[in-house]
Design a protein around this motif. Structure first.
Motif, PDB file in Angstrom:
ATOM      1  N   MET A  12       0.829  -1.211   0.000  1.00 20.95           N
ATOM      2  CA  MET A  12       0.000   0.000   0.000  1.00 20.95           C
ATOM      3  C   MET A  12       0.858   1.255   0.000  1.00 20.95           C
ATOM      4  O   MET A  12       0.557   2.227  -0.732  1.00 20.95           O
ATOM      5  CB  MET A  12      -0.932  -0.004   1.217  1.00 20.95           C
ATOM      6  CG  MET A  12      -1.840   1.215   1.290  1.00 20.95           C
ATOM      7  SD  MET A  12      -2.921   1.401  -0.168  1.00 20.95           S
ATOM      8  CE  MET A  12      -4.072   0.058   0.118  1.00 20.95           C
ATOM      9  N   GLU A  13       1.925   1.263   0.784  1.00 16.71           N
ATOM     10  CA  GLU A  13       2.792   2.443   0.828  1.00 16.71           C
ATOM     11  C   GLU A  13       3.460   2.689  -0.521  1.00 16.71           C
ATOM     12  O   GLU A  13       3.607   3.839  -0.945  1.00 16.71           O
ATOM     13  CB  GLU A  13       3.845   2.270   1.927  1.00 16.71           C
ATOM     14  CG  GLU A  13       3.255   2.371   3.339  1.00 16.71           C
ATOM     15  CD  GLU A  13       4.229   1.913   4.411  1.00 16.71           C
ATOM     16  OE1 GLU A  13       4.020   2.270   5.583  1.00 16.71           O
ATOM     17  OE2 GLU A  13       5.198   1.173   4.083  1.00 16.71           O
ATOM     18  N   ASN A  14       3.846   1.629  -1.204  1.00 15.00           N
ATOM     19  CA  ASN A  14       4.430   1.774  -2.538  1.00 15.00           C
ATOM     20  C   ASN A  14       3.424   2.369  -3.519  1.00 15.00           C
ATOM     21  O   ASN A  14       3.756   3.259  -4.307  1.00 15.00           O
ATOM     22  CB  ASN A  14       4.928   0.424  -3.049  1.00 15.00           C
ATOM     23  CG  ASN A  14       6.383   0.155  -2.716  1.00 15.00           C
ATOM     24  OD1 ASN A  14       7.286   0.801  -3.244  1.00 15.00           O
ATOM     25  ND2 ASN A  14       6.601  -0.805  -1.831  1.00 15.00           N
ATOM     26  N   LEU A  15       2.197   1.877  -3.474  1.00 10.23           N
ATOM     27  CA  LEU A  15       1.183   2.371  -4.392  1.00 10.23           C
ATOM     28  C   LEU A  15       0.835   3.834  -4.096  1.00 10.23           C
ATOM     29  O   LEU A  15       0.641   4.644  -5.025  1.00 10.23           O
ATOM     30  CB  LEU A  15      -0.063   1.498  -4.324  1.00 10.23           C
ATOM     31  CG  LEU A  15       0.105   0.076  -4.868  1.00 10.23           C
ATOM     32  CD1 LEU A  15      -1.159  -0.744  -4.632  1.00 10.23           C
ATOM     33  CD2 LEU A  15       0.456   0.091  -6.349  1.00 10.23           C
ATOM     34  N   ARG A  16       0.764   4.205  -2.827  1.00 13.95           N
ATOM     35  CA  ARG A  16       0.498   5.600  -2.482  1.00 13.95           C
ATOM     36  C   ARG A  16       1.640   6.500  -2.943  1.00 13.95           C
ATOM     37  O   ARG A  16       1.408   7.617  -3.426  1.00 13.95           O
ATOM     38  CB  ARG A  16       0.287   5.728  -0.974  1.00 13.95           C
ATOM     39  CG  ARG A  16      -1.057   5.198  -0.494  1.00 13.95           C
ATOM     40  CD  ARG A  16      -1.140   5.189   1.018  1.00 13.95           C
ATOM     41  NE  ARG A  16      -2.454   4.734   1.473  1.00 13.95           N
ATOM     42  CZ  ARG A  16      -2.693   4.306   2.716  1.00 13.95           C
ATOM     43  NH1 ARG A  16      -1.706   4.279   3.610  1.00 13.95           N
ATOM     44  NH2 ARG A  16      -3.909   3.913   3.048  1.00 13.95           N
TER      45      ARG A  16
END
Length: 312
Positions: free
Chosen positions: A96-100
């Motif tokens: 999720m952090e990568n996608l954000r």
């Protein structure tokens, strides 16, 4: 006239005395998967980097999605996605952090980020992995995350540089089904690959060799128009038979496929199957069968990237 996503004329790139890409012409229609096939060092990655504006060509004209490259490379970056052979996500961050982070890189509005990320997480089967660190993912999971990140901003054109080199056949097959879904939605995809089964899936291919365009067309067209003939040989002592035929100037290559020998030889050779049989007879090897066969894409690749012995 077809609506082209990519047009390149005379595209070349040199690094000192090394000519990585030489006088390359390319026309890629929209909503198609176009493949780059070639051995290591053939110029595939260099060509892709020029087309997406990451590398300035030494000469030639490039137009991508109606933009002149490299002059309008900054505007192009908002319209393309790029997925490299090497996993490029931050391994210490979660999925999720990568996608954000990538949503911020693509400057997606905050109101749009949540819905786009949610769609990508669902589409690429990342739901149960959203809180897992990227560095702990399997090869197939990393591939899905990288593709999700590359398509968050819904690019018109997607560049894939050997994207399946680290995944198993099942995951490669699922990955390609996803690519065809994207094409159905209007995305154009340019992909470089070493895998013949992947190349067969492309709508059209360019085979590169030493930075030059060696052959181009659909897989069916390339097999039909190959500048060589193919014969399948059944004989005792297949290894010895292969060495005998490899020594002939009119033979391009031989390859053992199970209990048969696949022979690629000059197109101009008359009655090639009889010549093969006679050549083996003279060395005391009696062939059980010699049959002319339809060229495979691997045959096309070998013929396009290897000069005949008489030219070596």
């Amino acid at each position: 006239m077809p609506d082209f996503a990519i047009r390149a004329h005379g595209m070349s790139k040199s690094f000192g005395n090394v000519h990585a890409v030489v006088d390359f012409n390319l026309n890629v229609p929209r909503s198609r998967i176009y493949g780059f096939l070639g051995p290591n060092g053939s110029g595939k990655s260099t060509a892709i980097r020029m087309l997406c504006g990451l590398l300035k060509p030494s000469s030639g004209e490039i137009n991508v999605l109606g933009l002149n490259i490299p002059a309008e490379a900054e505007a192009l970056r908002r319209k393309v996605g790029y997925m490299t052979q090497r996993f490029s996500m931050y391994e210490d961050l979660t999925v999720m952090e990568n996608l954000r982070f990538m949503a911020d890189v693509f400057t997606l509005p905050r109101k749009l980020q949540k819905s786009r990320i949610g769609e990508s997480v669902s589409r690429y089967e990342l739901t149960r992995l959203v809180n897992q660190r990227a560095g702990t993912l399997s090869g197939g999971q990393r591939q899905r995350l990288a593709l999700a990140a590359a398509t968050l901003h819904q690019p018109e054109l997607l560049f894939l540089d050997e994207p399946t080199s680290a995944v198993d056949p099942e995951n490669r097959r699922a990955f390609w089904e996803t690519l065809f879904d994207l094409v159905d939605e209007g995305t154009t995809i340019l992909v470089s690959t070493h895998y013949m089964d992947e190349a067969e899936r492309c709508h059209a291919l360019a085979i590169l060799d030493h930075g030059r365009l060696a052959a181009e067309g659909s897989p069916a067209e390339l097999s039909r128009d190959i500048n060589a003939q193919v014969a399948v040989v059944e004989a005792p002592q297949l290894r010895q038979a292969g060495k005998v035929l490899e020594a002939q100037p009119w033979v391009h290559s031989t390859a053992q496929i199970g209990n048969t020998l696949r022979v690629l030889f000059d197109k101009a050779t008359p009655q090639g199957n009889l010549l093969i049989r006679r050549t083996l007879d003279e060395k005391g090897i009696r062939a059980n069968e010699v049959i002319l066969a339809r060229a495979s894409l691997e045959d096309v690749f070998v013929a396009a990237t290897h000069s005949s012995k008489s030219d070596r």
